[in-house]
Write a protein that holds these residues in place. Structure first.
Motif, PDB file in Angstrom:
ATOM      1  N   LYS A 183       8.348 -21.688  37.781  1.00 13.26           N
ATOM      2  CA  LYS A 183       7.289 -21.485  38.790  1.00 13.26           C
ATOM      3  C   LYS A 183       6.926 -22.838  39.394  1.00 13.26           C
ATOM      4  CE  LYS A 183       2.774 -19.113  38.902  1.00 13.26           C
ATOM      5  NZ  LYS A 183       1.792 -18.400  38.077  1.00 13.26           N
ATOM      6  N   LEU A 201      10.770 -16.944  39.828  1.00 14.33           N
ATOM      7  CA  LEU A 201      10.081 -16.534  41.060  1.00 14.33           C
ATOM      8  C   LEU A 201      11.019 -16.735  42.239  1.00 14.33           C
ATOM      9  CD1 LEU A 201       6.627 -17.777  40.036  1.00 14.33           C
ATOM     10  CD2 LEU A 201       6.970 -15.647  41.271  1.00 14.33           C
ATOM     11  N   LYS A 241      11.176 -12.265  39.644  1.00 16.50           N
ATOM     12  CA  LYS A 241       9.736 -12.143  39.859  1.00 16.50           C
ATOM     13  C   LYS A 241       9.483 -12.279  41.347  1.00 16.50           C
ATOM     14  CE  LYS A 241       5.874 -12.015  37.327  1.00 16.50           C
ATOM     15  NZ  LYS A 241       4.891 -13.002  37.656  1.00 16.50           N
ATOM     16  N   ASP A 242       9.161 -11.150  41.959  1.00 12.80           N
ATOM     17  CA  ASP A 242       8.907 -11.179  43.401  1.00 12.80           C
ATOM     18  C   ASP A 242       7.992 -10.003  43.723  1.00 12.80           C
ATOM     19  OD1 ASP A 242       9.172 -11.578  46.243  1.00 12.80           O
ATOM     20  OD2 ASP A 242      11.142 -12.440  45.896  1.00 12.80           O
TER      21      ASP A 242
END
Ligand SMILES: O=C(O)c1ccccc1NCC(=O)[C@H](O)[C@H](O)COP(=O)(O)O
Length: 254
Positions: free
Chosen positions: A53, A85, A112-113
């Protein structure tokens, strides 16, 4: 099959509406075999999903990092899975980050979206993800349909809730991996009591799947209320802020 994003408040709504405008299907590379996300989280003890991240709406810039190097450090530190991400504007991520992490480590990866179109699921699979995040606050009653589509593609889905109402939708949709986010994605406020509260409620309602606590974990003692209730915890910011990713992860869960 797109959710009505006009009803989604705050930062979450802004990010999701922008993401929806950007989806334009194109030919994808052939998907390769990937390890199981669900099985990795079910290993004994509290599994850690460590997150790559670089920035976030709540923190701004967190760390300039090579995603592959970060993932290798997390793997050495004992992560059972890695979250990458891929949202570019507010999190500084990309599908290329996902691909580079896939090439660097053997661990299962979570894309991760802010999934708001089925094509994003196909992209996730093609770029090496084992799992995708499905946010109930975005998908609402379409959560079940996205879950089915993900499964058909061979993807696990981390179905994320923050309120009791969202929990009901996730259970009704047949979630097998349930994420309880301590961060209210509309206001960005963290309340570490959210995960134990909704986790207990989920178990009381008969949920027997994998429980994942998400957001705001920074100290070993923060993890204590999760013992015996949660299978896994998702940690990003506090790890990323440490100059020693491997050491920080070991210290937190060792
Ligand atoms: O992190 C944010 O500021 C954020 C803002 C708006 C939507 C989502 C956001 N974060 C996504 C996450 O859920 C976290 O990246 C993940 O749970 C890890 O949390 P943390 O350990 O607090 O970085």
């Amino acid at each position: 099959m797109r959710p009505d994003l006009a009803r989604v408040p705050g930062v979450l709504g802004e990010i999701a509406r922008r993401r929806a405008l950007e989806v334009a299907p194109y030919p994808l590379p052939e998907a390769q075999a990937v390890p199981s996300f669900k099985e990795a989280l079910l290993r004994p003890g509290l599994s850690v999903i460590a997150e790559v991240k670089k920035q976030s709406p709540s923190e701004g810039r967190i760390r300039e990092v090579d995603p592959a190097e970060a993932a290798l450090a997390y793997a050495r530190g004992g992560a059972r899975a890695i979250s990458v991400l891929t949202e570019p504007h507010r999190f500084g991520g990309s599908l290329l980050d996902l691909k580079r992490v896939r090439e660097a480590v053997d661990l299962p990866l979570l894309r991760k979206d802010f999934v708001v179109d089925p094509f994003m699921l196909e992209e996730a699979r093609a770029f090496g993800a084992s799992a995708v995040l499905l946010i109930v606050a975005l998908l609402g009653e379409l959560t079940g349909a996205y879950l089915e589509r993900a499964r058909a593609l061979g993807l696990d889905a981390l179905v994320e809730v923050h309120t009791e109402k969202e929990l009901e939708i996730a259970l009704e949709a047949g979630a097998e991996i349930l994420g309880v986010n301590n961060r209210d994605l509309a206001t960005l406020r963290i309340d570490l009591a959210t995960a134990p509260r909704l986790g207990r409620l989920a178990r009381d309602r008969g949920f027997e799947g994998v429980l994942v606590a998400e957001s705001g974990y920074a100290r070993k003692e923060d993890l204590r209320p999760l013992a015996g209730l949660f299978d896994a915890v998702l940690i990003g910011t506090s790890l990323m802020k440490s100059p020693d990713l491997e050491g920080a992860l070991r210290e937190l869960v060792g």
